[in-house]
Design an enzyme around this catalytic site. Structure first.
Site, short mmCIF file in Angstrom:
data_model
loop_
_atom_site.label_atom_id
_atom_site.label_comp_id
_atom_site.label_asym_id
_atom_site.label_seq_id
_atom_site.Cartn_x
_atom_site.Cartn_y
_atom_site.Cartn_z
N LEU A 112 -3.38 -10.09 4.50
CA LEU A 112 -3.94 -8.96 3.75
C LEU A 112 -4.66 -9.51 2.53
O LEU A 112 -4.12 -10.34 1.82
CB LEU A 112 -2.82 -8.01 3.29
CG LEU A 112 -3.30 -6.86 2.39
CD1 LEU A 112 -3.98 -5.76 3.22
CD2 LEU A 112 -2.16 -6.25 1.59
N HIS A 144 3.90 3.92 -15.73
CA HIS A 144 3.21 2.69 -15.31
C HIS A 144 4.18 1.75 -14.58
O HIS A 144 3.81 1.15 -13.58
CB HIS A 144 2.61 1.98 -16.54
CG HIS A 144 1.52 2.77 -17.21
ND1 HIS A 144 0.53 3.42 -16.49
CD2 HIS A 144 1.26 3.02 -18.52
CE1 HIS A 144 -0.28 4.04 -17.35
NE2 HIS A 144 0.14 3.82 -18.57
N SER A 186 -9.45 0.03 -16.00
CA SER A 186 -10.91 0.10 -16.03
C SER A 186 -11.43 -0.49 -17.34
O SER A 186 -10.68 -0.61 -18.32
CB SER A 186 -11.39 1.55 -15.89
OG SER A 186 -11.17 2.26 -17.09
N SER A 221 -14.92 7.29 -11.61
CA SER A 221 -14.53 6.57 -12.83
C SER A 221 -15.00 5.10 -12.85
O SER A 221 -14.24 4.20 -13.24
CB SER A 221 -13.00 6.64 -13.03
OG SER A 221 -12.59 7.98 -13.22
N ASP A 278 -4.07 6.77 -9.91
CA ASP A 278 -4.10 7.60 -11.11
C ASP A 278 -2.92 8.57 -11.14
O ASP A 278 -2.43 8.99 -10.09
CB ASP A 278 -5.44 8.37 -11.16
CG ASP A 278 -5.72 8.94 -12.54
OD1 ASP A 278 -5.08 8.50 -13.52
OD2 ASP A 278 -6.58 9.83 -12.65
N GLY A 279 -2.49 8.91 -12.34
CA GLY A 279 -1.45 9.93 -12.50
C GLY A 279 -0.13 9.40 -13.04
O GLY A 279 0.86 10.14 -13.08
C1 IPE Z 1 -9.21 5.27 -13.72
O1 IPE Z 1 -8.16 6.03 -14.24
C2 IPE Z 1 -8.89 3.86 -13.69
C3 IPE Z 1 -7.58 3.47 -13.18
C4 IPE Z 1 -6.77 4.14 -12.42
C5 IPE Z 1 -7.20 2.16 -13.57
P1 IPE Z 1 -8.32 6.88 -15.56
O2 IPE Z 1 -7.19 7.81 -15.58
O3 IPE Z 1 -8.49 5.98 -16.73
O4 IPE Z 1 -9.70 7.63 -15.29
P2 IPE Z 1 -10.41 8.80 -16.10
O5 IPE Z 1 -10.69 8.28 -17.45
O6 IPE Z 1 -9.46 9.94 -16.13
O7 IPE Z 1 -11.64 9.09 -15.32
C1 IPE Z 2 -3.38 5.44 -14.06
O1 IPE Z 2 -2.57 6.43 -14.59
C2 IPE Z 2 -3.06 4.08 -14.60
C3 IPE Z 2 -4.07 3.54 -15.51
C4 IPE Z 2 -5.23 4.06 -15.78
C5 IPE Z 2 -3.73 2.30 -16.16
P1 IPE Z 2 -2.93 7.16 -15.94
O2 IPE Z 2 -2.31 6.40 -17.05
O3 IPE Z 2 -4.39 7.36 -16.04
O4 IPE Z 2 -2.17 8.53 -15.74
P2 IPE Z 2 -2.67 9.97 -16.20
O5 IPE Z 2 -4.04 10.17 -15.63
O6 IPE Z 2 -2.65 10.00 -17.69
O7 IPE Z 2 -1.65 10.89 -15.60
MG MG Z 3 -5.63 8.90 -15.50
#
Ligand code: IPE
Ligand code: IPE
Ligand code: MG
Length: 257
Positions: free
Chosen positions: A139, A45, A73, A200, A28-29
């Site tokens: 792996l 991404h 997700s 999540s 995430d992030g």
């Molecule tokens: C959760 O990330 C799923 C993935 C990293 C693929 P999100 O950024 O979508 O999660 P929420 O919605 O903030 O909980």
């Molecule tokens: C995780 O990063 C990747 C996916 C959920 C596809 P985010 O896209 O959720 O990044 P933030 O949370 O907005 O920073």
């Molecule tokens: Mg996110």
């Protein structure tokens, strides 16, 4: 029938200080990484794919056997259409580009999640990668895409029920064997990057006794060093699975054994 010869983490206590066999990561992030640089979310991404490449390499070097990452997700369809579409194209492109390298490195590739909503090109690319790498064991890399933990548990229960008409009670073992991760031990170490402290809807069933590690590092910045920090934190913990420290010490499994 899945290979259930491994000891489930829920039952057996791994040695303290061991490398986690199964690491599960919520990557995430990406969006925030891009925003900090005044870049479009998509740039985050793309950079995230590079971080995954480095993490796979580091996981192999550390002796991790199973690496499972949350890429998309079942709730991520709620994002703007152009972002969803970009993510799907990135998935296809990355697969096509990386699959031979994964294979050369002895990586067994799998995808868990509901595939029916993917476009045919992606479904094909996934199947090709899974077939190509089916004999590898170095792996086990699993990508959770259009995955949801509740979907996984419910699908498993429904498969058990469908097999035995009239069944009124479903056992834990029967559900376990039908889950999409039925080939793997439960995650020893769960990592979530990006500062959020929630599951999540990731591997709900299997995370019951996983050690949780949250870091503010944004996924595109995650690397071997940050993986090591998570592993060190894991190695300092005592996993008790309901027992007491004294019991573990008596059995030669505890911290001070
Ligand atoms: C959760 O990330 C799923 C993935 C990293 C693929 P999100 O950024 O979508 O999660 P929420 O919605 O903030 O909980
Ligand atoms: C995780 O990063 C990747 C996916 C959920 C596809 P985010 O896209 O959720 O990044 P933030 O949370 O907005 O920073
Ligand atoms: Mg996110």
């Amino acid at each position: 029938m899945a290979d259930r010869s491994f000891t489930s983490s829920t039952q057996a206590v791994p040695v303290v200080g061991a490398v986690p066999r199964h690491v599960a990561i919520i990557m995430d992030g990406n969006g925030r990484w891009a925003r900090k640089r005044f870049l479009p979310r998509m740039a985050g991404h793309s950079k995230g794919v590079e971080a995954l490449r480095g993490t796979i390499r580091a996981a192999i070097e550390r002796g991790v056997e199973y690496l499972t990452v949350f890429a998309f997700s079942s709730e991520n369809w709620r994002r703007p259409a152009d972002e969803v579409s970009f993510l799907m194209q990135l998935f296809i492109k990355s697969l096509q580009k990386e699959v031979s390298r994964l294979h050369e490195n002895g990586i067994r590739f799998r995808v868990i999640g509901e595939r029916t909503r993917f476009e045919p090109a992606l479904v094909k690319a996934i199947a090709a990668a899974e077939d190509l790498t089916a004999g590898n064991t170095r792996l086990h890399l699993t990508i959770a895409a259009n995955y949801g933990g509740r979907w996984d548990v419910l699908s498993a229960v429904n498969r058990v029920l469908a097999r035995t008409p009239g069944l009124t009670e479903v056992s834990e073992a029967a559900v376990d064997a039908e889950l999409s991760m039925n080939f793997a031990p439960e995650p020893d170490l769960f990592i979530r990057t990006g500062g959020e402290q929630r599951i999540s809807n990731f591997l709900l069933w299997q995370l019951a006794y996983s050690e949780l590690y949250f870091t503010d590092t944004l996924w595109p910045d995650f690397d071997a060093h940050t993986l090591d920090q998570a592993i060190v934190s894991y190695q300092e913990r005592e996993r008790r699975f309901g027992r007491t420290s004294e019991q573990l010490a008596d059995d030669g499994m505890g911290r001070h054994a």
